[in-house]
Design a protein around this motif. Structure first.
Motif, PDB file in Angstrom:
ATOM      1  N   LYS A   2       0.845  -1.183   0.000  1.00  0.00           N
ATOM      2  CA  LYS A   2       0.000   0.000   0.000  1.00  0.00           C
ATOM      3  C   LYS A   2       0.886   1.239   0.000  1.00  0.00           C
ATOM      4  O   LYS A   2       2.078   1.184   0.303  1.00  0.00           O
ATOM      5  CB  LYS A   2      -0.921   0.005   1.228  1.00  0.00           C
ATOM      6  N   THR A   3       0.279   2.371  -0.329  1.00  0.00           N
ATOM      7  CA  THR A   3       0.996   3.636  -0.356  1.00  0.00           C
ATOM      8  C   THR A   3       0.312   4.632   0.563  1.00  0.00           C
ATOM      9  O   THR A   3      -0.909   4.822   0.488  1.00  0.00           O
ATOM     10  CB  THR A   3       1.060   4.205  -1.784  1.00  0.00           C
ATOM     11  N   THR A  44       4.856   1.803   1.020  1.00  0.00           N
ATOM     12  CA  THR A  44       5.526   3.012   0.526  1.00  0.00           C
ATOM     13  C   THR A  44       4.939   4.246   1.190  1.00  0.00           C
ATOM     14  O   THR A  44       3.712   4.348   1.361  1.00  0.00           O
ATOM     15  CB  THR A  44       5.350   3.120  -0.996  1.00  0.00           C
ATOM     16  N   ASP A  89      -0.738  13.174  -9.083  1.00  0.00           N
ATOM     17  CA  ASP A  89      -0.196  11.821  -9.226  1.00  0.00           C
ATOM     18  C   ASP A  89       0.076  11.189  -7.855  1.00  0.00           C
ATOM     19  O   ASP A  89      -0.189   9.998  -7.659  1.00  0.00           O
ATOM     20  CB  ASP A  89       1.084  11.853 -10.060  1.00  0.00           C
ATOM     21  N   GLU A  90       0.615  11.969  -6.923  1.00  0.00           N
ATOM     22  CA  GLU A  90       0.841  11.453  -5.565  1.00  0.00           C
ATOM     23  C   GLU A  90      -0.471  11.031  -4.922  1.00  0.00           C
ATOM     24  O   GLU A  90      -0.550   9.974  -4.288  1.00  0.00           O
ATOM     25  CB  GLU A  90       1.526  12.519  -4.713  1.00  0.00           C
ATOM     26  N   ARG A  93      -1.813   7.777  -6.411  1.00  0.00           N
ATOM     27  CA  ARG A  93      -1.032   6.611  -6.004  1.00  0.00           C
ATOM     28  C   ARG A  93      -1.382   6.142  -4.602  1.00  0.00           C
ATOM     29  O   ARG A  93      -1.206   4.973  -4.261  1.00  0.00           O
ATOM     30  CB  ARG A  93       0.467   6.924  -6.043  1.00  0.00           C
ATOM     31  N   ASP A  95      -3.183   5.017  -1.088  1.00  0.00           N
ATOM     32  CA  ASP A  95      -4.329   4.309  -0.534  1.00  0.00           C
ATOM     33  C   ASP A  95      -4.861   5.025   0.708  1.00  0.00           C
ATOM     34  O   ASP A  95      -6.059   5.035   0.965  1.00  0.00           O
ATOM     35  CB  ASP A  95      -3.931   2.873  -0.162  1.00  0.00           C
ATOM     36  N   LYS A 145      -9.810   4.630  -1.132  1.00  0.00           N
ATOM     37  CA  LYS A 145      -8.875   5.537  -0.475  1.00  0.00           C
ATOM     38  C   LYS A 145      -9.478   6.068   0.824  1.00  0.00           C
ATOM     39  O   LYS A 145     -10.695   6.216   0.939  1.00  0.00           O
ATOM     40  CB  LYS A 145      -8.523   6.713  -1.390  1.00  0.00           C
TER      41      LYS A 145
END
Length: 233
Positions: A2-3, A44, A89-90, A93, A95, A145
């Motif tokens: 996951k991010t 991440t 974009d961040e 990306r 979650d 999210k």
């Protein structure tokens, strides 16, 4: 994997548990990430400190560029939108977005508002068609999210149902635009009594950190594949 998108927006440097006069919201957001990684060390983390490095505010050129169809944009338009593209974009990306957002004059810091203005983008995070049946707007951010707002304020009673809850424009100021683009799983915790500096402040810190721990437990269930948990068979 996951991010986590970790955002800090306090003008105060440092965290209040490691530095005198450090930020309470930075303290809570850092503890969130540390605790998350203790369970999911391979995930991440994207870190964005808008408190010390604020995004460029929206300008007339930005609006002109954003509302021009991508294929019709001139080079200068792409350049104007470069930072916004990176921030979007961040966000896409991530979650989980965990944001340290202190209360300044009943609302969020201007730096955090600038981040929101840059990521709420027509054609990127929300759609618009004036000929569409029903509402002409729709969210474009998909996936499960979650947004976690970790705040701090000098007074007390700003939580829902509190004596001055009607003056609190922090959490809803973040939640509303993110819900508009499609992020509807919302969580919050806050430290109060900062201007008092007494036992009430200390108790509020303890309570907020406990609430952060509970939010993490809930989100780990929501976002974790048990096969990726540290120590899982």
């Amino acid at each position: 994997m996951k991010t986590i998108l970790h955002i800090d927006s306090s003008a105060r440097p440092g965290r209040s548990d490691t530095q005198a006069h450090g930020s309470h919201s930075r303290r809570l957001s850092a503890k969130f990430v540390e605790s998350w990684l203790a369970t999911r060390p391979n995930d991440t983390v994207i870190y964005r400190d808008v408190g010390t490095n604020p995004p460029t505010p929206v300008t007339g050129d930005w609006i002109h560029a954003a509302f021009t169809k991508p294929d019709d944009r001139e080079d200068w338009m792409h350049q104007v939108l470069t930072e916004s593209d990176e921030l979007v974009d961040e966000l896409l990306r991530a979650d989980v977005i965990v944001a340290g957002v202190p209360m300044y004059n009943f609302g969020m810091p201007a730096q955090m508002k600038a981040w929101i203005e840059n990521i709420v983008r027509v054609g990127k995070t929300f759609g618009f068609d004036r000929l569409r049946d029903g509402l002409p707007y729709w969210p474009m951010v998909t996936g499960e999210k979650s947004i976690v707002v970790l705040s701090a304020r000098g007074d007390f009673g700003y939580d829902p149902g509190g004596r001055v809850a009607h003056l609190n424009h922090v959490e809803n100021g973040v939640f509303a635009p993110l819900e508009y683009i499609g992020i509807t799983d919302q969580h919050r915790a806050a430290i109060e009594y900062d201007e008092f500096g007494d036992d009430r402040t200390a108790q509020s810190i303890t309570d907020a950190e406990a609430k952060v721990a509970n939010i993490i437990t809930e989100l780990l269930i929501r976002h974790t594949d048990t096969s990726t948990v540290a120590g899982a068979a």
